[in-house]
Write a protein that holds these residues in place. Structure first.
Motif, PDB file in Angstrom:
ATOM      1  N   ILE A 127       0.803  -1.168   0.109  1.00  0.00           N
ATOM      2  CA  ILE A 127       0.178   0.157   0.042  1.00  0.00           C
ATOM      3  C   ILE A 127       0.808   1.280   0.046  1.00  0.00           C
ATOM      4  N   TRP A 128       2.095   1.257   0.782  1.00  0.00           N
ATOM      5  CA  TRP A 128       3.083   2.257   0.835  1.00  0.00           C
ATOM      6  C   TRP A 128       3.539   2.697  -0.736  1.00  0.00           C
ATOM      7  N   ILE A 129       3.932   1.449  -1.421  1.00  0.00           N
ATOM      8  CA  ILE A 129       4.448   1.674  -2.786  1.00  0.00           C
ATOM      9  C   ILE A 129       3.479   2.115  -3.637  1.00  0.00           C
ATOM     10  N   MET A 130       2.193   1.634  -3.534  1.00  0.00           N
ATOM     11  CA  MET A 130       1.101   2.106  -4.530  1.00  0.00           C
ATOM     12  C   MET A 130       0.806   3.557  -4.258  1.00  0.00           C
ATOM     13  N   SER A 131       0.825   4.005  -3.152  1.00  0.00           N
ATOM     14  CA  SER A 131       0.273   5.385  -2.530  1.00  0.00           C
ATOM     15  C   SER A 131       1.656   6.457  -3.341  1.00  0.00           C
ATOM     16  N   PHE A 132       2.782   5.952  -3.299  1.00  0.00           N
ATOM     17  CA  PHE A 132       3.772   6.877  -3.335  1.00  0.00           C
ATOM     18  C   PHE A 132       4.389   6.677  -4.824  1.00  0.00           C
ATOM     19  N   HIS A 133       4.011   5.781  -5.763  1.00  0.00           N
ATOM     20  CA  HIS A 133       4.270   5.627  -6.935  1.00  0.00           C
ATOM     21  C   HIS A 133       4.082   6.961  -7.823  1.00  0.00           C
ATOM     22  N   TYR A 134       2.984   7.568  -7.690  1.00  0.00           N
ATOM     23  CA  TYR A 134       2.802   8.675  -8.636  1.00  0.00           C
ATOM     24  C   TYR A 134       3.971   9.737  -8.442  1.00  0.00           C
ATOM     25  N   LEU A 135       4.490   9.972  -7.348  1.00  0.00           N
ATOM     26  CA  LEU A 135       5.505  10.877  -7.211  1.00  0.00           C
ATOM     27  C   LEU A 135       6.892  10.641  -8.358  1.00  0.00           C
ATOM     28  N   SER A 136       7.006   9.424  -8.585  1.00  0.00           N
ATOM     29  CA  SER A 136       8.147   9.130  -9.540  1.00  0.00           C
ATOM     30  C   SER A 136       7.435   8.545 -10.904  1.00  0.00           C
ATOM     31  N   GLN A 137       6.369   8.641 -11.173  1.00  0.00           N
ATOM     32  CA  GLN A 137       5.661   8.115 -12.236  1.00  0.00           C
ATOM     33  C   GLN A 137       5.809   9.135 -13.414  1.00  0.00           C
ATOM     34  N   THR A 138       6.466   8.653 -14.346  1.00  0.00           N
ATOM     35  CA  THR A 138       6.970   9.663 -15.454  1.00  0.00           C
ATOM     36  C   THR A 138       5.775   9.884 -16.466  1.00  0.00           C
ATOM     37  N   ASN A 139       5.013   8.670 -16.764  1.00  0.00           N
ATOM     38  CA  ASN A 139       3.744   8.894 -17.618  1.00  0.00           C
ATOM     39  C   ASN A 139       2.792   7.768 -17.118  1.00  0.00           C
ATOM     40  N   ARG A 140       1.676   7.905 -17.876  1.00  0.00           N
ATOM     41  CA  ARG A 140       0.532   7.034 -17.385  1.00  0.00           C
ATOM     42  C   ARG A 140       0.983   5.536 -17.227  1.00  0.00           C
ATOM     43  N   TYR A 141       1.641   4.855 -18.133  1.00  0.00           N
ATOM     44  CA  TYR A 141       2.017   3.448 -18.263  1.00  0.00           C
ATOM     45  C   TYR A 141       2.646   3.073 -19.682  1.00  0.00           C
ATOM     46  N   ASP A 142       3.288   2.256 -19.705  1.00  0.00           N
ATOM     47  CA  ASP A 142       3.969   1.524 -21.024  1.00  0.00           C
ATOM     48  C   ASP A 142       3.375   0.346 -21.260  1.00  0.00           C
ATOM     49  N   ILE A 143       3.184  -0.243 -22.343  1.00  0.00           N
ATOM     50  CA  ILE A 143       2.681  -1.287 -22.553  1.00  0.00           C
ATOM     51  C   ILE A 143       3.905  -2.139 -23.657  1.00  0.00           C
ATOM     52  N   MET A 144       4.025  -3.462 -23.235  1.00  0.00           N
ATOM     53  CA  MET A 144       5.142  -4.135 -23.903  1.00  0.00           C
ATOM     54  C   MET A 144       4.372  -5.336 -24.307  1.00  0.00           C
ATOM     55  N   GLN A 145       4.553  -5.847 -25.627  1.00  0.00           N
ATOM     56  CA  GLN A 145       4.134  -7.073 -26.417  1.00  0.00           C
ATOM     57  C   GLN A 145       4.119  -8.304 -25.281  1.00  0.00           C
ATOM     58  N   TYR A 146       3.356  -9.037 -25.256  1.00  0.00           N
ATOM     59  CA  TYR A 146       3.085 -10.302 -24.422  1.00  0.00           C
ATOM     60  C   TYR A 146       3.039  -9.968 -23.250  1.00  0.00           C
ATOM     61  N   SER A 147       3.841  -8.982 -22.315  1.00  0.00           N
ATOM     62  CA  SER A 147       3.641  -8.949 -20.863  1.00  0.00           C
ATOM     63  C   SER A 147       2.833  -7.880 -20.532  1.00  0.00           C
ATOM     64  N   GLY A 148       2.288  -7.125 -21.560  1.00  0.00           N
ATOM     65  CA  GLY A 148       1.064  -6.044 -21.229  1.00  0.00           C
ATOM     66  C   GLY A 148       1.679  -5.097 -20.398  1.00  0.00           C
ATOM     67  N   CYS A 149       0.697  -4.400 -19.597  1.00  0.00           N
ATOM     68  CA  CYS A 149       0.905  -3.267 -18.704  1.00  0.00           C
ATOM     69  C   CYS A 149       2.435  -3.190 -17.898  1.00  0.00           C
ATOM     70  N   LEU A 150       3.155  -2.086 -18.164  1.00  0.00           N
ATOM     71  CA  LEU A 150       4.387  -1.872 -17.216  1.00  0.00           C
ATOM     72  C   LEU A 150       4.114  -0.341 -16.564  1.00  0.00           C
ATOM     73  N   ALA A 151       4.647  -0.511 -15.349  1.00  0.00           N
ATOM     74  CA  ALA A 151       4.617   0.726 -14.602  1.00  0.00           C
ATOM     75  C   ALA A 151       5.831   1.502 -14.837  1.00  0.00           C
ATOM     76  N   THR A 152       5.631   2.897 -14.978  1.00  0.00           N
ATOM     77  CA  THR A 152       6.781   3.558 -15.405  1.00  0.00           C
ATOM     78  C   THR A 152       7.407   4.376 -13.835  1.00  0.00           C
ATOM     79  N   VAL A 153       8.560   4.390 -13.616  1.00  0.00           N
ATOM     80  CA  VAL A 153       9.295   4.770 -12.743  1.00  0.00           C
ATOM     81  C   VAL A 153      10.517   5.556 -12.932  1.00  0.00           C
ATOM     82  N   ASP A 154      10.826   6.744 -12.535  1.00  0.00           N
ATOM     83  CA  ASP A 154      12.015   7.359 -12.741  1.00  0.00           C
ATOM     84  C   ASP A 154      13.072   7.057 -11.623  1.00  0.00           C
ATOM     85  N   ASN A 155      14.380   6.822 -12.359  1.00  0.00           N
ATOM     86  CA  ASN A 155      15.483   6.407 -11.494  1.00  0.00           C
ATOM     87  C   ASN A 155      16.251   7.546 -10.598  1.00  0.00           C
TER      88      ASN A 155
END
Length: 348
Positions: A127-155
């Motif tokens: 819940i902590w990670i889900m709550s703070f994900h937006y702070l480092s979320q660069t865009n809505r999400y990415d999509i990769m063939q076969y694997s589907g939805c990918l979370a985006t996080v700035d390093n």
């Protein structure tokens, strides 16, 4: 719509074979195992859907995943740490049982306290990670063939301490409690049966060993994977955090798409854990009795009257799991249902 059959078949199998262990653990009130199955089912179910939606050859023309991927990425970023936290909770129970001075299961207050710890282990950090994900979320999400939805996080360094570091930490916690369990076992091995009985945990020697081996195997699958992902993030490098910089890299509504030759390596984690769950908790004598109970309740005894159905009274384990009272009756809902069906079966 094309389906990536290998991943689809494995994920569908994983979802099906975890049903029996889920009911088995609900019956015995093994909450850490229930929480583990919950996270495993989330991972496998979403991966199953992604293998159907984005399993074709041209990822650029496929659905953009709005709403579905918004939910998917939030849940999946918590899945890895949720799995390791649940296993750490299981290992913690076993380590506490091995402590002769522990009376945690002997009172309702003690069992309630352990349930709170289990919930914090399994859901607190996700819940902590889900709550703070937006702070480092660069865009809505990415999509990769076969694997589907990918979370985006700035390093950045905030991501390091808010997101990336928790899966290795919970892996280490699980390793600590699993190692402590074995260490304490060797200290009290001559008194092991007495300690196990006096703990009122409801575990037999066989079930204790089964849970311990299962913890080691799940940690052996998930912990190295988390270390490898953490290593990749570290190799990529970290930089100072800036909210404005993170959210000005691109339009937040951007959905990038990537072709791939095969699913990502972590797409198979859920299936491996589901297989371990079924192997350890889905083919034992208790599970077989449960399957027979289901078949009798569905009327199979009338269709195949010559088969050997539930003609023997099931063994009363004298337990209701890690939070049981030690009453010899089948006091859980599923146990009561099974006993009722058995009585009707014998009457027929």
């Amino acid at each position: 719509m094309q389906v990536y059959k290998p991943l689809f078949g494995l994920c569908l199998t994983a979802v099906i074979i975890t049903i029996a262990p889920l009911f088995w653990h609900i019956r015995h009130r093994n909450f850490p195992a229930i929480f583990l199955i919950f996270w495993t089912l989330i991972q496998c179910s979403f991966q199953l859907a992604c293998s159907i939606i984005w399993g074709g050859e041209d990822v650029e023309t496929m659905w953009d995943g709005h709403i579905f991927c918004d939910i998917d990425v939030k849940l999946l970023i918590g899945t890895g740490v949720g799995i390791l936290g649940s296993v750490a909770a299981m290992a913690r129970h076993l380590a506490m049982i091995m402590c002769k001075s522990s009376l945690v299961y002997n009172t309702k207050a003690g069992r309630r306290k352990q349930l709170i710890y289990d919930i914090l282990f399994a859901f607190g950090t996700p819940i902590w990670i889900m709550s703070f994900h937006y702070l480092s979320q660069t865009n809505r999400y990415d999509i990769m063939q076969y694997s589907g939805c990918l979370a985006t996080v700035d390093n950045n360094y905030l991501s390091l301490f808010m997101l990336f570091i928790w899966t290795p930490i919970w892996g280490l916690v699980g390793c600590y409690y699993a190692g402590m369990t074995v260490y304490r076992y060797f200290l009290i091995r001559r008194e092991f049966r007495e300690v196990l009985q006096s703990s009122q945990s409801g575990l037999t020697v066989a079930r204790f060993a089964r849970l311990l081996i299962f913890c080691y195997l799940v940690i052996g699958v998930s912990f190295p994977l988390s270390i490898y992902v953490f290593y990749l993030n570290c190799v990529a490098g970290f930089h100072a955090y800036s909210f404005e910089a993170v959210h000005s890299m691109m339009d937040f509504q951007t959905v990038r798409r990537y072709p791939a030759e095969s699913p990502l390596f972590d797409s198979w984690q859920g299936f491996v854990i589901a297989f371990l769950l079924f192997f350890f908790f889905g083919i034992g004598s208790d599970a077989i009795d449960m399957y027979r109970t289901w078949l009798v309740s569905l009327g199979f005894k009338r269709v195949f009257p010559k088969w050997k159905w539930l003609n023997q009274k099931p063994q009363s384990t004298g337990l209701t799991g890690l939070y049981g009272t030690g009453d010899e009756s089948l006091e859980t809902k599923f146990g009561t249902m099974q006993a009722s069906i058995l009585q009707k079966s014998r009457a027929e």
